[in-house]
Design an enzyme around this catalytic site. Structure first.
Site, PDB file in Angstrom:
ATOM      1  N   HIS A 103      10.277 -18.789  23.795  1.00  0.00           N
ATOM      2  CA  HIS A 103       9.061 -19.328  24.199  1.00  0.00           C
ATOM      3  C   HIS A 103       8.047 -18.490  23.589  1.00  0.00           C
ATOM      4  O   HIS A 103       8.075 -17.224  23.476  1.00  0.00           O
ATOM      5  CB  HIS A 103       8.909 -19.086  25.764  1.00  0.00           C
ATOM      6  CG  HIS A 103      10.062 -19.637  26.675  1.00  0.00           C
ATOM      7  ND1 HIS A 103      10.276 -20.935  26.622  1.00  0.00           N
ATOM      8  CD2 HIS A 103      10.984 -19.243  27.370  1.00  0.00           C
ATOM      9  CE1 HIS A 103      11.392 -21.192  27.444  1.00  0.00           C
ATOM     10  NE2 HIS A 103      11.919 -19.897  27.778  1.00  0.00           N
ATOM     11  N   GLU A 120       9.242 -15.147  31.939  1.00  0.00           N
ATOM     12  CA  GLU A 120       9.895 -15.711  32.766  1.00  0.00           C
ATOM     13  C   GLU A 120      10.878 -14.513  33.408  1.00  0.00           C
ATOM     14  O   GLU A 120      11.016 -13.536  32.727  1.00  0.00           O
ATOM     15  CB  GLU A 120      10.638 -16.693  32.754  1.00  0.00           C
ATOM     16  CG  GLU A 120      11.695 -16.598  31.560  1.00  0.00           C
ATOM     17  CD  GLU A 120      12.240 -18.025  30.917  1.00  0.00           C
ATOM     18  OE1 GLU A 120      11.771 -19.140  31.693  1.00  0.00           O
ATOM     19  OE2 GLU A 120      13.070 -18.088  30.056  1.00  0.00           O
ATOM     20  N   ARG A 198      13.443 -24.902  21.169  1.00  0.00           N
ATOM     21  CA  ARG A 198      14.913 -25.069  21.129  1.00  0.00           C
ATOM     22  C   ARG A 198      15.577 -24.754  19.491  1.00  0.00           C
ATOM     23  O   ARG A 198      15.024 -25.473  18.726  1.00  0.00           O
ATOM     24  CB  ARG A 198      15.313 -26.262  21.636  1.00  0.00           C
ATOM     25  CG  ARG A 198      17.075 -26.595  21.788  1.00  0.00           C
ATOM     26  CD  ARG A 198      17.541 -27.851  22.232  1.00  0.00           C
ATOM     27  NE  ARG A 198      16.645 -28.289  23.651  1.00  0.00           N
ATOM     28  CZ  ARG A 198      15.859 -29.459  23.522  1.00  0.00           C
ATOM     29  NH1 ARG A 198      15.573 -30.204  22.541  1.00  0.00           N
ATOM     30  NH2 ARG A 198      15.339 -29.679  24.858  1.00  0.00           N
TER      31      ARG A 198
END
Length: 322
Positions: A103, A120, A198
């Site tokens: 990310h 996260e 991705r």
């Protein structure tokens, strides 16, 4: 305003790699064999949580924030984020390996996507024998070496694999290459962002027979190519206490393992409080009401709560604030 502890309808997401544990273990209302995510608290556009309990049932989280910003979020949170809810809360069931991804940080995400970045953390709730995560590289890697690995289909040789079991916790800062492995069920706490790069997907095809999009070029400038052992969270597990887990600029998370009732004062907090139940059952209340949550459920307590009371005969909770 008498804002009581709020529960929300889960937002279920089908994923190529998803399974059935969210329904089987948590009772989520899924009819799919590939439910990968349950979004518990979200104001992501198109996926805004809706209250399921009490007088505000049927009201969206964003409506409540717009109407009662300071009471719900806290003055300091509003000063920093306005009426944007800064946290996205999920439960994730990986029946298959997730794609290898990363990310972008706040600056890149703002510039490219007008979004927050995505820092996260993961708390492992269940793991099949031998289940693992990919977190970071197994050595320092140059950009050229990384590019070569994509061209030669050898990226997996550069990655760090971590065996996991219930209770293991990982902090995934922006830029860190990572993937959740098959057989892992976890709670995820993250910045409000749905921006993912991705970079490898095991050449899998979706239900229409198409390869999923890769974000190879976007990822080059977003990756942290250094090997860093900064991801495994070591935290105390003292019973009937508030145990600090993660304290970063975007969220703070504590671990509570309770076998008796507890009351604590939060007048000083000036932020909302989220509880994710990762084991057992608990009834959580403030001066204006209470709610019962069980394993796989979440509640949001408003910032104008002066005191939190938790009644339980046995529960494990993740407590999240800003």
């Amino acid at each position: 305003m008498n804002l009581y502890p709020l529960k929300f309808n889960p937002i279920l997401k089908e994923r190529l790699w998803g399974g059935t544990k969210l329904k089987e273990l948590f009772g989520k209302p899924s009819t799919s064999e590939i439910t990968g995510e349950s979004w518990e608290l979200s104001t992501v556009s198109g996926d805004v949580s809706v209250v399921s309990n009490g007088d505000f049932a049927g009201t969206s989280l964003q409506e409540l924030i717009d109407t009662y910003p300071t009471e719900l979020l806290g003055k300091s949170v509003v000063e920093r984020f306005g009426t944007d809810f800064p946290i996205l809360i999920k439960f994730i069931d990986a029946k298959q390996d997730l794609s290898i991804q990363l990310h972008p940080n706040d600056a890149l995400a703002k510039e490219r996507h007008n979004s927050f970045g995505k820092t996260e953390m993961w708390y492992i709730m269940d793991a099949d024998p031998g289940a693992e995560l990919i977190v970071g590289f197994n050595k320092d890697v140059s950009k050229q070496e990384y590019e070569n690995s994509l061209e030669n289909d050898t990226l997996l040789d550069l990655l760090n694999y971590e065996k996991v079991r219930e209770g293991d916790t990982f902090f995934i800062n922006t830029g860190k290459i990572h993937a959740i492995g098959a057989g892992v069920l976890l709670a995820e706490i993250q910045q409000t962002s749905d921006v993912t790069y991705r970079v490898f997907d095991f050449n899998r095809k979706d239900k229409e027979g198409n390869l999923r999009e890769l974000h190879t070029e976007l990822a080059f400038d977003a990756i942290d190519y250094e090997k860093k052992d900064d991801f495994k969270v070591s935290y105390p597990k003292e019973r009937n206490a508030v145990n600090a887990m993660v304290d970063c600029p975007y969220f703070k998370t504590n671990f509570l393992d309770l076998d008796k009732d507890i009351v604590f004062d939060i007048k000083h907090r000036d932020t909302f409080t989220i509880f994710m139940c990762v084991a057992g059952t608990a009834t959580i209340g403030n001066a204006f009401g209470k709610v019962t949550i069980q394993k796989g459920e979440t509640t949001l307590l408003p910032a104008n709560s002066d005191q939190i009371e938790i009644r339980t005969k046995g529960t494990k909770l993740l407590e999240v604030t800003i």
